[in-house]
Design an enzyme around this catalytic site. Structure first.
Site, short mmCIF file in Angstrom:
data_model
loop_
_atom_site.label_atom_id
_atom_site.label_comp_id
_atom_site.label_asym_id
_atom_site.label_seq_id
_atom_site.Cartn_x
_atom_site.Cartn_y
_atom_site.Cartn_z
N ILE A 61 0.83 -1.22 0.00
CA ILE A 61 0.00 0.00 0.00
C ILE A 61 0.86 1.26 0.00
CG2 ILE A 61 -2.17 -0.94 0.97
CD1 ILE A 61 -1.25 0.23 3.72
N THR A 124 -8.80 -0.61 15.34
CA THR A 124 -8.85 -1.47 16.52
C THR A 124 -9.23 -0.68 17.78
OG1 THR A 124 -7.40 -2.71 18.00
CG2 THR A 124 -6.33 -1.08 16.66
N ASP A 125 -9.76 -1.38 18.77
CA ASP A 125 -10.05 -0.72 20.06
C ASP A 125 -8.76 -0.39 20.82
OD1 ASP A 125 -9.32 -3.32 20.76
OD2 ASP A 125 -11.15 -3.76 21.90
N GLU A 126 -7.62 -0.94 20.37
CA GLU A 126 -6.36 -0.72 21.11
C GLU A 126 -5.90 0.73 21.05
OE1 GLU A 126 -3.45 -3.83 20.79
OE2 GLU A 126 -4.95 -5.26 20.11
N TYR A 151 2.26 -0.86 18.03
CA TYR A 151 1.16 -1.24 17.13
C TYR A 151 -0.02 -0.28 17.29
CZ TYR A 151 -3.17 -3.58 15.71
OH TYR A 151 -4.41 -3.86 15.17
N LYS A 155 -1.68 2.43 14.61
CA LYS A 155 -3.09 2.38 14.18
C LYS A 155 -3.78 3.71 14.53
CE LYS A 155 -5.12 -0.58 12.54
NZ LYS A 155 -5.29 -0.95 11.10
N TYR A 208 0.75 -14.83 29.43
CA TYR A 208 1.55 -13.68 29.88
C TYR A 208 1.12 -13.24 31.29
CZ TYR A 208 2.83 -12.91 24.93
OH TYR A 208 3.29 -13.03 23.65
P1 NAD Z 1 -3.14 -10.06 9.43
O1 NAD Z 1 -1.77 -9.80 9.94
O2 NAD Z 1 -3.67 -11.45 9.48
O3 NAD Z 1 -3.24 -9.59 7.91
C1 NAD Z 1 -2.65 -8.41 7.43
C2 NAD Z 1 -2.58 -8.52 5.92
O4 NAD Z 1 -2.04 -7.28 5.42
C3 NAD Z 1 -1.64 -9.63 5.41
O5 NAD Z 1 -2.24 -10.33 4.36
C4 NAD Z 1 -0.40 -8.87 4.94
O6 NAD Z 1 0.28 -9.53 3.88
C5 NAD Z 1 -1.03 -7.56 4.45
N1 NAD Z 1 -0.08 -6.45 4.47
C6 NAD Z 1 0.79 -6.10 5.44
N2 NAD Z 1 1.51 -5.02 5.08
C7 NAD Z 1 1.06 -4.66 3.85
C8 NAD Z 1 1.40 -3.62 2.95
N3 NAD Z 1 2.35 -2.72 3.25
N4 NAD Z 1 0.73 -3.53 1.78
C9 NAD Z 1 -0.23 -4.45 1.45
N5 NAD Z 1 -0.56 -5.46 2.25
C10 NAD Z 1 0.06 -5.57 3.44
O7 NAD Z 1 -4.07 -9.05 10.22
P2 NAD Z 1 -5.64 -9.12 10.56
O8 NAD Z 1 -5.79 -9.69 11.91
O9 NAD Z 1 -6.37 -9.72 9.42
O10 NAD Z 1 -5.97 -7.57 10.67
C11 NAD Z 1 -6.54 -6.86 9.58
C12 NAD Z 1 -6.85 -5.46 10.03
O11 NAD Z 1 -7.74 -5.47 11.13
C13 NAD Z 1 -5.61 -4.67 10.50
O12 NAD Z 1 -5.73 -3.35 10.07
C14 NAD Z 1 -5.71 -4.75 12.02
O13 NAD Z 1 -5.07 -3.63 12.61
C15 NAD Z 1 -7.21 -4.72 12.21
N6 NAD Z 1 -7.69 -5.34 13.44
C16 NAD Z 1 -7.40 -6.64 13.73
C17 NAD Z 1 -7.91 -7.22 14.89
C18 NAD Z 1 -7.64 -8.66 15.22
O14 NAD Z 1 -8.08 -9.12 16.28
N7 NAD Z 1 -7.00 -9.45 14.36
C19 NAD Z 1 -8.70 -6.47 15.76
C20 NAD Z 1 -8.96 -5.13 15.44
C21 NAD Z 1 -8.47 -4.59 14.26
P1 TYD Z 2 -3.26 -11.08 21.18
O1 TYD Z 2 -4.00 -12.22 20.57
O2 TYD Z 2 -1.83 -10.87 20.84
O3 TYD Z 2 -4.11 -9.77 20.91
P2 TYD Z 2 -3.94 -8.26 21.53
O4 TYD Z 2 -2.66 -8.15 22.22
O5 TYD Z 2 -3.97 -7.46 20.28
O6 TYD Z 2 -5.11 -8.07 22.41
O7 TYD Z 2 -3.34 -11.24 22.76
C1 TYD Z 2 -4.58 -11.35 23.45
C2 TYD Z 2 -4.31 -11.40 24.92
O8 TYD Z 2 -3.62 -12.62 25.22
C3 TYD Z 2 -3.37 -10.29 25.41
O9 TYD Z 2 -3.75 -9.92 26.74
C4 TYD Z 2 -2.01 -10.95 25.45
C5 TYD Z 2 -2.34 -12.38 25.81
N1 TYD Z 2 -1.43 -13.42 25.27
C6 TYD Z 2 -0.90 -14.40 26.13
O10 TYD Z 2 -1.17 -14.42 27.34
N2 TYD Z 2 -0.08 -15.34 25.57
C7 TYD Z 2 0.24 -15.35 24.24
O11 TYD Z 2 1.02 -16.23 23.81
C8 TYD Z 2 -0.32 -14.34 23.38
C9 TYD Z 2 0.02 -14.32 21.93
C10 TYD Z 2 -1.16 -13.40 23.94
#
Ligand code: NAD
Ligand code: TYD
Length: 337
Positions: A61, A124-126, A151, A155, A208
């Site tokens: 991107i 994200t809510d983070e 992170y 965001k 953790y």
């Molecule tokens: P993910 O890491 O599984 O996927 C990210 C994707 O983005 C991958 O396919 C990667 O190849 C692609 N990517 C990374 N850098 C790129 C770049 N520079 N250009 C083009 N593509 C690129 O992540 P996810 O969990 O699917 O998260 C997707 C979105 O949702 C993110 O923006 C994340 O911040 C947001 N989000 C995720 C969660 C969660 O719980 N997973 C929660 C809230 C928000």
């Molecule tokens: P994670 O799935 O990394 O999501 P986020 O940090 O974005 O919320 O982690 C979820 C919760 O689980 C977070 O409090 C960290 C904890 N955690 C562990 O305790 N052990 C682990 O190996 C991982 C990856 C996360």
């Protein structure tokens, strides 16, 4: 008929969204634009590869020329592309700034030039920081930003840029900030897929700190239907929080997974805590429910059972991901207390 550009469509949520959208909007066209980093995986999309309304372009991107080309004829952009793992952002923040901040800005410029009808940004809510364990407080759309990991900070910066492009240039944007997702195709570095796959391999589950950190968990399909509602009914310039009004300590999530798999609590292993670990996240999703009529379809326990089954039935998918690079990351990340 609409033509959508999905950035990061080969990742966890993006690939679930592509499946969801093609099932529910079979006449729309989707271009998946993804850099294919360690978490991007085209196997997630094998079953849609031959769909005439789906195509894939490999690209970053932050590559202005390539993204502008990919935007030709597109009316809707949904930006999922990101570096997404907090622990990796602590080990090495730079890629998070390059993709999540610079990449979002380059994408916003290209979307402006292409005069897209909607730019939806996935966040994200983070970005809101941490809530107290003993409070009943929840995040809302008006909670001040207070990101506490590289992170979350990257965001937050991207959200600010998206809003700035709305106010300054009139780009028709919407933003959704959601709870922790879980479900199929979740890369096994995040808590739920890591726990399930480690247990299936007979390995320990790293917890953790005291394990009492609290997260809200949203089934990925419910996240997809929330994004759909925002695209269809959301007001340009607005932000919507997506969550299911549940939150649980990590140790309880792990115990539930152990029970579902008939494994032993002996697999729980307390490890060194994450630096700056946010104590609690929780979302008040009243706005999207009231204003857009969205509601989640799945209850947490039902969705967790479905997810565990999916990982049991797709061992090939995740075993390939637990390769040498993954092992190197794992060794760097986990220190047993
Ligand atoms: P993910 O890491 O599984 O996927 C990210 C994707 O983005 C991958 O396919 C990667 O190849 C692609 N990517 C990374 N850098 C790129 C770049 N520079 N250009 C083009 N593509 C690129 O992540 P996810 O969990 O699917 O998260 C997707 C979105 O949702 C993110 O923006 C994340 O911040 C947001 N989000 C995720 C969660 C969660 O719980 N997973 C929660 C809230 C928000
Ligand atoms: P994670 O799935 O990394 O999501 P986020 O940090 O974005 O919320 O982690 C979820 C919760 O689980 C977070 O409090 C960290 C904890 N955690 C562990 O305790 N052990 C682990 O190996 C991982 C990856 C996360």
């Amino acid at each position: 008929m609409s033509k959508l550009l999905i950035t990061g469509g080969a990742g966890f949520i993006g690939s679930n969204f592509i499946h969801y959208w093609l099932n529910n909007h079979p006449d729309d066209q989707i271009v998946n634009y993804d850099k294919l980093t360690y978490s991007g995986n085209l196997e997630n999309l094998k079953d849609v590869e031959s769909n005439k309304n789906y195509s894939f372009t490999r690209g970053d991107i932050a590559d202005a020329k390539k993204i502008s080309k990919a935007l030709e004829g597109i009316d809707t952009v949904i930006n999922f592309a990101a570096e997404s793992h907090v622990d990796r952002s602590i080990l090495d923040p730079a890629p998070f700034i390059l993709t999540n901040v610079v990449g979002t800005q380059v994408l916003l410029d290209a979307a402006r030039d292409a005069k897209v009808k909607r730019f939806h940004h996935i966040s994200t809510d983070e970005v809101f920081g941490a809530l107290q364990l003993d409070s009943k407080e929840k995040f809302t759309e008006t909670t001040p930003y207070n990101p506490r990991s590289p992170y979350a900070a990257s965001k937050a910066a991207s959200d600010h840029l998206v809003r700035a492009y709305f106010h300054t240039y009139g780009l028709p944007v919407t933003i959704s900030n959601c709870a922790n997702n879980f479900g199929p195709y979740h890369y096994p570095e995040k808590l739920i897929p890591l726990a399930i796959t480690n247990i299936l391999e007979g390995k320990k589950v790293p917890v953790y700190g005291d394990g009492l950190y609290v997260r809200e968990w949203l089934y990925v399909e419910d996240h997809c239907s929330g994004i759909e509602k925002v695209l269809e009914k959301g007001k340009v310039g607005e932000t919507y929080l997506i969550g299911i009004d549940m939150d649980l300590p990590n140790i309880e999530i792990i115990t539930k997974i152990i029970k579902l798999l008939g494994a032993s609590d002996d697999l729980i292993e307390y490890v060194k805590d994450r630096p700056g670990h946010d104590r609690r996240y929780a979302i008040d999703a009243a706005k999207i429910k009231k204003e857009l009529g969205w509601k989640p379809r799945y209850d947490f326990d039902e969705a967790l059972a479905l997810t565990v089954k999916w990982y049991q039935n797709h061992q090939d998918w995740w075993q390939k991901l637990k390769n040498k690079n993954y092992e190197d990351y794992y060794k760097k990340q986990y220190i047993i207390r």
